[in-house]
Design an enzyme around this catalytic site. Structure first.
Site, PDB file in Angstrom:
ATOM      1  N   ASP A  66      32.862 -49.787  76.214  1.00 52.31           N
ATOM      2  CA  ASP A  66      32.575 -51.103  76.759  1.00 52.31           C
ATOM      3  C   ASP A  66      33.014 -51.066  78.230  1.00 52.31           C
ATOM      4  O   ASP A  66      33.848 -50.252  78.625  1.00 52.31           O
ATOM      5  CB  ASP A  66      33.267 -52.216  75.976  1.00 52.31           C
ATOM      6  CG  ASP A  66      32.625 -53.566  76.258  1.00 52.31           C
ATOM      7  OD1 ASP A  66      31.779 -53.654  77.183  1.00 52.31           O
ATOM      8  OD2 ASP A  66      32.949 -54.552  75.563  1.00 52.31           O
TER       9      ASP A  66
HETATM   10  C1  BGC Z   1      30.757 -56.829  77.183  1.00 49.62           C
HETATM   11  C2  BGC Z   1      29.669 -56.027  76.525  1.00 49.62           C
HETATM   12  C3  BGC Z   1      28.528 -55.835  77.492  1.00 49.62           C
HETATM   13  C4  BGC Z   1      29.042 -55.176  78.747  1.00 49.62           C
HETATM   14  C5  BGC Z   1      27.970 -54.921  79.775  1.00 49.62           C
HETATM   15  C6  BGC Z   1      31.149 -56.289  78.540  1.00 49.62           C
HETATM   16  O1  BGC Z   1      31.950 -57.196  79.228  1.00 49.62           O
HETATM   17  O2  BGC Z   1      31.889 -56.896  76.334  1.00 49.62           O
HETATM   18  O3  BGC Z   1      29.236 -56.666  75.362  1.00 49.62           O
HETATM   19  O4  BGC Z   1      27.509 -55.095  76.903  1.00 49.62           O
HETATM   20  O5  BGC Z   1      30.023 -56.012  79.322  1.00 49.62           O
HETATM   21  O6  BGC Z   1      27.541 -56.076  80.370  1.00 49.62           O
END
Ligand code: BGC
Length: 792
Positions: free
Chosen positions: A290
């Protein structure tokens, strides 16, 4: 003798010829070199990897960076062009080896990219589909697949390679700010919905990223939280949905979560990312972190977290240094690089797909509308107030979310759609006339109220628009003039924050007052009141549900919100949504309420404070409720609830007959069947749920667990359908930590078929003769200290 000018001219000619010749030579050598260099897709993968420098390998396992709101792009080693503006990230291109950069973008309620680009008259809007919780409420895997396919088509046609979704975390607690992005409190429902979504999206030739693996069940301190969870709860509740989605859906990628599990970051756990995911479940894709997750890029590489996103310079430096100092074998990098290259090989960008930037948005809007109608849940419908088939009825709409409808949540799960239809516009469009005094009052009030709100921070949940207060006389006039009142209650949440108990889980005082005023005025004239819940997660209902005559949960239904609400209110669509989670009576009844969202810890000495607000404070939480999440808890401990898991009304009724269930001891499976008949007067669909209660053996078990479900086709009045269920022993088994295996204990099992987890329409028992180890499992993820858990 040559003149001076002639000499200069001829030496210039010579120089020109030499330079040109040199350039030709270089060009020739370059052409020769690229021809002999192994090219991705043409040469064997190991040759491509062998031709990469160490720096190139490091570049590949770390993304190309990201521009945070208000900042320039984070500096990275090398710079790549922004292929699809607004996408979440890209991988590093290595042109000399024929490796293009591929694009990853959010998810999960639709593709999230920037809708407008500088100096470009075209627009790049995407469809905002209903949130995952609504999709799960449909209990219809075909629908999840269809929505996935439409979404996947936008991913493909806008030049994106991987959609960052579906979100598959479990609704452990109603206050989790991202529950709308997730499906359910139950792993089977969640897993089957996730698998279907993956199949749908990937049917378009693009990838998915099943996220956040695993146990990312809160936003408070999400990047630091250490979660103490038993191996049994991890296996039975938190991992199980992912297992189903991975084994059945075969996602191209899995996204590791931010949190720690029993002391170690998920993205740094080899036992999670390699042992369970790959060795046990046979996952063959790539693991991506993530965004900015974890704190040790070397540990992430070792753990099999192949790709670090969005990618930072310090990560690259740390990995390079570790290889140079012999702390990280280059072979580990090679393994991760290979997985990234395999993903690149599958991508539309590598295949040279000529994307159109023109997906069929009108067709997708229809998919969004019909899905929304299939997932709305009718909680109450006294005296058959709904449907309102007579369009001549005059409606009056109260509640700001009738006018400013929340179509989805905030943060990365938000979509940039071209338009959205409010509940008001949908009802008006369906042909209802709305009482103009109240309508006009809201249309005047809303711009002023919005003006007064603090400016929203990018990504963050926006502060809600306060409800408009009404004079008693205004409501009395409305009750005299309109036939039916509709009162909406709206909730908005998203990434970075969990919901509040007061005024978010519970009604705000002004909402309650409005509801009381309206019901009093309308009921005194014997006119009905309908409440529409425009919410992304559970709210308190027991304290006010006696007031209105009907309650419909519209959830956050995507851009066609108002049209879909109108379809259900008018009866064009018969509601067939069922709750994918429990609505408790009080928040304190929730089994995790005592523990959520954990405690903050002192900053360890010598460690620097977190880098930014979003990284949170060191914190920990204990999952003391263990496997008793949602209905597993309420049913086992006899705790009354407001609306149980699986609950939902229809405009028609269904009879269940000939329920049969047989245990095949040799085959190790349960076969069941039931006939469902539409016994009412309107066409409709029923969700049939099968629960099993295991005997009390050595392991404590929940009183009931969902083991199968199906949704009927649209049954005409009087029409029946026979449904069959085949339940493998694995689904009936419990996880025995002492032997680290899934076991089925002998004894008498109860199998029940129902219209909800409580509304049971048939019961049989079957006898399991022998103790069986259904499946061994690796003994991993053990808690670092004993956890005191609840059991019956
Ligand atoms: C989120 C993810 C997301 C990623 C990219 C993160 O802050 O937890 O779910 O896919 O950002 O935007």
């Amino acid at each position: 003798m040559m003149s001076r000018t002639k000499r200069i001219r001829s030496s210039l000619v010579v120089a020109f010829v030499v330079v040109l010749g040199g350039l030709w030579g270089v060009r020739g050598a370059w052409a020769f070199q690229t021809e002999t260099l192994p090219q991705l897709g043409k040469a064997p993968l190991e040759d491509v990897i062998a031709a990469m420098t160490l720096e190139e390998k490091v570049n590949l396992v770390v993304g190309t960076g990201m521009r945070l709101p208000g900042q320039e792009r984070q500096p990275t080693v090398g710079e790549v062009e922004e292929l699809v503006p607004g996408a979440a990230g890209t991988t590093y291109p290595i042109k000399r080896l024929g490796i293009p950069s591929i694009v990853l973008a959010d998810g999960p309620a639709g593709l999230r990219i920037q809708p407008q680009r500088p100096d470009d008259p075209n627009t790049y809007y995407c469809t905002a589909f209903p949130v995952a919780t609504l999709i799960a409420s449909s209990w219809d895997t075909e629908l999840a697949k269809e929505v996935g396919a439409a979404m996947g088509n936008e991913v493909l046609e806008y030049g994106v390679d991987v959609l960052l979704g579906p979100g598959m975390n479990i609704h452990r607690n109603p206050l989790c700010g991202r529950n709308f992005e997730y499906y359910s409190e139950d792993p089977l429902l969640s897993g089957r919905m996730g698998a279907a979504a993956v199949e749908g999206v990937q049917s378009q030739g693009v990838g998915t990223s099943v996220k956040h693996f695993v146990a990312n069940n809160q936003e408070t301190n999400r990047m630091t939280i250490n979660e103490h969870i038993t191996q049994r709860a991890l296996r039975e509740i938190y991992l199980e949905g992912f297992r189903i989605a991975v084994e059945k859906g075969r996602p191209w990628t899995v996204m590791s979560s931010y949190n720690k599990i029993n002391g170690v970051y998920a993205s740094q756990r080899r036992d999670l990312l390699e042992t369970i995911l790959r060795n046990e479940w046979g996952f063959r894709g790539l693991v991506v972190s993530d965004w900015f997750g974890g704190d040790d890029p070397v540990a992430q590489q070792l753990a099999g977290n192949d790709l670090l996103m969005p990618g930072t310079v310090p990560q690259k430096e740390a990995i390079l240094q570790a290889v140079r100092e012999g702390r990280l074998e280059e072979a580990v990098l090679d393994r991760n690089v290979e997985r990234i290259l395999r993903l690149v090989l599958r991508s539309p960008r590598f295949r040279g797909y000529a994307f159109s930037n023109r997906p069929d948005l009108p067709v997708h809007a229809q998919v969004a509308r019909s899905a929304a109608g299939q997932g709305m849940v009718l909680l109450k419908n006294e005296k058959d107030v709904l449907p309102i088939s007579d369009l001549g009825k005059r409606l009056v709409l109260f509640g700001v979310s009738a006018y400013e409808t929340y179509i989805g949540g905030t943060g990365s799960g938000d979509v940039n759609e071209a338009y959205s239809v409010s509940i008001r516009d949908g009802l008006q469009g369906a042909g209802f006339s709305l009482l103009s005094e109240v309508d006009q009052a809201y249309l005047r009030y809303l711009p002023e109220a919005k003006e007064k709100l603090p400016k929203p921070m990018p990504f963050m949940p926006q502060p809600p628009i306060p409800e408009r207060a009404f004079e008693r006389a205004e409501v009395e006039t409305a009750a005299a003039e309109a036939d039916i009142a509709v009162v909406t209650v709206g909730r908005l949440s998203g990434e970075f924050g969990d919901r509040e108990l007061e005024g978010d889980f519970t009604l705000k005082p002004e909402e309650r007052e409005l509801l009381e005023q309206v019901t009093e005025a309308f009921h005194s004239r014997e006119k009905p009141v309908v409440v529409i819940l425009n919410i992304g997660g559970v709210i308190e209902t027991a304290g006010w549900r006696d007031l209105p005559d009907a309650i419909l949960i519209a959830w956050q239904p995507g851009q066609e919100a108002g049209n879909a609400v109108a379809d259900v209110l008018t009866g064009k669509v018969n509601p067939s949504g069922r709750l994918p989670m429990t609505f408790p009576i009080r928040y304190e009844d929730v089994p995790s309420a005592k523990f959520f969202p954990g405690q903050e810890l002192a900053q360890p000495e010598g460690e620097s404070a977190p880098r930014a607000f979003m990284f949170g404070k060191p914190a920990e939480v204990t999952y003391g409720e263990d496997i008793f999440v949602g209905y597993r808890y309420y049913a086992t401990f006899g705790v009354p609830v407001a609306y149980e898991f699986g609950y939902g009304l229809s405009y028609t009724s269904f009879d269940y007959a000939d329920f049969q269930a047989e245990w095949d001891e040799a085959g190790g499976r349960l076969e069941a069947g039931v006939t469902v008949r539409n016994s009412g007067s309107k066409a409709g669909r029923e969700v049939v749920q099968v629960y099993v209660g295991a005997p009390r053996g050595r392991l404590y078990r929940p009183e009931r667990e969902l083991v199968a479900f199906a949704k009927t086709k649209l049954l005409q009045p009087g029409e029946s359908q026979r449904l069959h269920f085949r339940v493998p022993a694995r689904r009936l088994a419990a996880f025995d930590t002492s032997s680290s295996s899934w076991v089925l204990e002998p004894g008498v099992y109860a199998v029940r078929v129902g219209a909800s987890s409580k509304d049971i329409r048939g019961e049989r028992t079957f006898q399991v003769g022998q103790y069986r180890v259904v499946e061994p499992a690796y003994n991993v993820l053990a808690p670092e200290r004993p956890i005191e858990v609840l059991h019956p």
